[in-house]
Write an enzyme that holds these catalytic residues in place. Sequence first.
Site, PDB file in Angstrom:
ATOM      1  N   ARG A  79      -0.364  -1.512 -58.520  1.00 36.93           N
ATOM      2  CA  ARG A  79      -1.480  -0.788 -59.129  1.00 36.93           C
ATOM      3  C   ARG A  79      -2.787  -1.359 -58.593  1.00 36.93           C
ATOM      4  O   ARG A  79      -2.913  -2.559 -58.353  1.00 36.93           O
ATOM      5  CB  ARG A  79      -1.471  -0.958 -60.657  1.00 36.93           C
ATOM      6  CG  ARG A  79      -0.285  -0.372 -61.356  1.00 36.93           C
ATOM      7  CD  ARG A  79      -0.543  -0.335 -62.867  1.00 36.93           C
ATOM      8  NE  ARG A  79      -1.055  -1.586 -63.367  1.00 36.93           N
ATOM      9  CZ  ARG A  79      -0.307  -2.581 -63.833  1.00 36.93           C
ATOM     10  NH1 ARG A  79       1.009  -2.446 -63.840  1.00 36.93           N
ATOM     11  NH2 ARG A  79      -0.847  -3.684 -64.284  1.00 36.93           N
ATOM     12  N   TYR A 219       2.407   4.662 -53.934  1.00 35.31           N
ATOM     13  CA  TYR A 219       3.233   3.645 -54.576  1.00 35.31           C
ATOM     14  C   TYR A 219       3.208   3.723 -56.103  1.00 35.31           C
ATOM     15  O   TYR A 219       2.141   3.854 -56.710  1.00 35.31           O
ATOM     16  CB  TYR A 219       2.780   2.239 -54.165  1.00 35.31           C
ATOM     17  CG  TYR A 219       3.709   1.158 -54.650  1.00 35.31           C
ATOM     18  CD1 TYR A 219       4.838   0.817 -53.910  1.00 35.31           C
ATOM     19  CD2 TYR A 219       3.497   0.513 -55.851  1.00 35.31           C
ATOM     20  CE1 TYR A 219       5.716  -0.149 -54.352  1.00 35.31           C
ATOM     21  CE2 TYR A 219       4.367  -0.459 -56.314  1.00 35.31           C
ATOM     22  CZ  TYR A 219       5.483  -0.788 -55.553  1.00 35.31           C
ATOM     23  OH  TYR A 219       6.352  -1.738 -56.005  1.00 35.31           O
ATOM     24  N   LYS A 228       1.965   5.416 -65.967  1.00 35.54           N
ATOM     25  CA  LYS A 228       0.806   4.814 -66.630  1.00 35.54           C
ATOM     26  C   LYS A 228      -0.349   5.809 -66.784  1.00 35.54           C
ATOM     27  O   LYS A 228      -1.049   5.811 -67.795  1.00 35.54           O
ATOM     28  CB  LYS A 228       0.323   3.587 -65.854  1.00 35.54           C
ATOM     29  CG  LYS A 228       1.390   2.561 -65.530  1.00 35.54           C
ATOM     30  CD  LYS A 228       2.015   1.938 -66.748  1.00 35.54           C
ATOM     31  CE  LYS A 228       2.869   0.739 -66.353  1.00 35.54           C
ATOM     32  NZ  LYS A 228       3.648   0.181 -67.446  1.00 35.54           N
ATOM     33  N   HIS A 248       2.041   0.517 -74.607  1.00 35.91           N
ATOM     34  CA  HIS A 248       2.765  -0.160 -73.530  1.00 35.91           C
ATOM     35  C   HIS A 248       3.838  -1.042 -74.176  1.00 35.91           C
ATOM     36  O   HIS A 248       3.735  -2.256 -74.195  1.00 35.91           O
ATOM     37  CB  HIS A 248       1.757  -0.987 -72.722  1.00 35.91           C
ATOM     38  CG  HIS A 248       2.320  -1.577 -71.472  1.00 35.91           C
ATOM     39  ND1 HIS A 248       1.774  -2.693 -70.885  1.00 35.91           N
ATOM     40  CD2 HIS A 248       3.346  -1.212 -70.673  1.00 35.91           C
ATOM     41  CE1 HIS A 248       2.444  -2.997 -69.784  1.00 35.91           C
ATOM     42  NE2 HIS A 248       3.408  -2.116 -69.638  1.00 35.91           N
ATOM     43  N   SER A 270       3.014  -6.371 -68.011  1.00 33.70           N
ATOM     44  CA  SER A 270       3.981  -6.164 -66.938  1.00 33.70           C
ATOM     45  C   SER A 270       4.520  -7.501 -66.429  1.00 33.70           C
ATOM     46  O   SER A 270       3.787  -8.488 -66.345  1.00 33.70           O
ATOM     47  CB  SER A 270       3.338  -5.398 -65.778  1.00 33.70           C
ATOM     48  OG  SER A 270       2.982  -4.100 -66.189  1.00 33.70           O
ATOM     49  N   CYS A 272       6.601  -9.542 -67.808  1.00 33.43           N
ATOM     50  CA  CYS A 272       6.773 -10.586 -68.824  1.00 33.43           C
ATOM     51  C   CYS A 272       8.107 -10.447 -69.549  1.00 33.43           C
ATOM     52  O   CYS A 272       8.259 -10.954 -70.660  1.00 33.43           O
ATOM     53  CB  CYS A 272       5.618 -10.556 -69.816  1.00 33.43           C
ATOM     54  SG  CYS A 272       4.088 -11.284 -69.192  1.00 33.43           S
ATOM     55  N   ASP A 297       9.424   0.280 -71.493  1.00 30.15           N
ATOM     56  CA  ASP A 297       8.058   0.130 -70.987  1.00 30.15           C
ATOM     57  C   ASP A 297       6.997   0.844 -71.817  1.00 30.15           C
ATOM     58  O   ASP A 297       5.919   0.302 -72.022  1.00 30.15           O
ATOM     59  CB  ASP A 297       7.990   0.634 -69.541  1.00 30.15           C
ATOM     60  CG  ASP A 297       6.703   0.243 -68.840  1.00 30.15           C
ATOM     61  OD1 ASP A 297       6.255  -0.904 -69.021  1.00 30.15           O
ATOM     62  OD2 ASP A 297       6.138   1.076 -68.113  1.00 30.15           O
ATOM     63  N   ARG A 393      10.476  -3.050 -56.618  1.00 33.63           N
ATOM     64  CA  ARG A 393      10.896  -2.238 -57.770  1.00 33.63           C
ATOM     65  C   ARG A 393      12.223  -1.522 -57.554  1.00 33.63           C
ATOM     66  O   ARG A 393      12.647  -1.276 -56.426  1.00 33.63           O
ATOM     67  CB  ARG A 393       9.831  -1.185 -58.061  1.00 33.63           C
ATOM     68  CG  ARG A 393       8.479  -1.756 -58.481  1.00 33.63           C
ATOM     69  CD  ARG A 393       8.459  -2.128 -59.938  1.00 33.63           C
ATOM     70  NE  ARG A 393       7.178  -2.699 -60.352  1.00 33.63           N
ATOM     71  CZ  ARG A 393       6.756  -2.704 -61.610  1.00 33.63           C
ATOM     72  NH1 ARG A 393       7.493  -2.177 -62.564  1.00 33.63           N
ATOM     73  NH2 ARG A 393       5.592  -3.245 -61.920  1.00 33.63           N
TER      74      ARG A 393
END
Length: 607
Positions: A79, A219, A228, A248, A270, A272, A297, A393
């Site tokens: 991002r 991406y 998102k 989130h 993200s 974690c 997520d 990913r």
Amino acid sequence: MPMTSTYESCLTTNKHLIRWAEKIADLTQPDNIHWVDGSKEEYDCLCQLLVDSGTFLRLNEEQWPGCFYARSTPNDVARVEDRTFICSLSKDSAGPTNNWEDPFVMRKRLKGLFRGSMRGRTMYVLPFSMGPVGSPMARIGVQLTDSAYAVVNMRIMARIGLPVFAEIDKDEQRVVPCVHSVGAPLAPGQKDVSWPCNDQKYIVHFPETREIWSYGSGYGGNALLGKKCFALRIASNIARDEGWMAEHMLILGVENPEGEKTYVAAAFPSACGKTNFAMMIPPKGFEGWKITTVGDDIAWVKPDENGELRAINPEAGFFGVAPGTSAKTNPNAMATLRSNTIFTNVALTPELSVWWEGMTDEPPTQCLDWKGNLWTPEIGRQTGATAAHPNGRFTSPAAQCPVMDEEWESPHGVPISAVIFGGRRSSNIPLVYQAFNWSAGVYMGATMGSETTAAAAGSIGKVRRDPMAMLPFCGYHMGDYLRSWIKMQRSLATTPRIFHVNWFRKDEENRFIWPGFSQNIRILRWIVDRVRGRAMARETPIGWTPYYNDIEWNGLDFPQLRFDQLQEVDRSAWKREVMEHEELFIALHDHLPPEMVYERELLICRL
């Protein structure tokens, strides 16, 4: 798969949608237009198209059936928060934590960038539903994109195609228009590259008109606009106006041996451990316990007509961080991604298999790294280069997860009994503590801090305040967002309890104190028992914490001294922590709910 440059084969009767697609096609000038039906045949054809263009490599069919490998350019790997804009009519509406630009100025700039940006390419008209199609909690979008990579990933991440067109044709709900271009037009006869993108990148949201425009990146969340961009930034605006919340958060169900089931939602930044937590397998000593996954997520949460907080997972797939995922840390994720998965920016072995750091105890003797260069363990030691990008990913269908909850696609969601906040902190923050009440819990989430990770561009390891893990994703003023949290309690007949966890606290030798992963169920069990009124707790200045004997230790040798170290509340360190809270609060001061000021004063008094 037939491509067409006319609208005779469009799959909708909605005149507004057809006119909008024509307008964007006039601007971007694609060679062809394809209306996405969402079929398996279409998906297979697009994947073959990507193989032929060099974007995809088909993996070893015996080891990885239906799986593909992709490698982005080094400047398109995450991002790009500094290129992400909230273009509300008022700068004050966007708030100080978002990048704002005058929407009229931005539209003019985007019009210049998008003019002719799809020349030589196909424009795909991709309808998608965030949430089960037809659910009263779902919302619909249409993405116009020149990226087949985005289309095939979106087929995994959302419900797409003909059923969504049918919903649009009912003309009963507003559709979120999304326009995406990689910004790499092709001249006649020009050969395409395997990963088209542009050095200029813009990810732009117009909250009032519910529009998303993305330029220059192919991406992840920059191109998969249902994720998102829609499910958080635009949805947070819709939710504020309609009285619900776009969060989130993961959602999981925990069931004890007696069959009692409790659903919790958890907000972690993200990288974690959200996916690991959502798919946790109970360890030795927890026979008969079950963890089921609703989402890993994003959660859309809404009070129902009885005042119960309910949540859906608006996504249909997992876009997970690969490094660190293994049969030891997350066997359910590994089972999920073994087939029909798209891997991006991980390593490729000579056997056409994939690998990433942490996947196995021993790395392959050699492989191609995420940049396509030869990588060996020796090269890694000498240069420090990793085989996989830290943000590499996998995109996998949620339906393949062996522990998906039976209610994960329930149109009315699942009831939420607890909300858990958590960040990556190496010191100061205890393993677990409970807020005294809803207002204190909102303060807990508002002041949550986490050490930054590779999921976002920028420095790694710096602690930043990340309210409810929403700082990069809230589509309006963060102070008003906290106010929405305070207001939501008024719609609830029963209030979920709020907790904070930190799996990442370290000792003096910089080692993690808590084993984490499957052992986290011990903390989750205490949380469930607190919700059900069965567990004791000790009062501290920051909240309620468990006694050593409140945790089920069967099957784990964990001495009380280590636990006390994990749970320590150092008043001097916490006074410094409260001072750091002020940095964010100063930025939000004119929109900050007074409850946050009161909670801060109460915390100072208790310290």
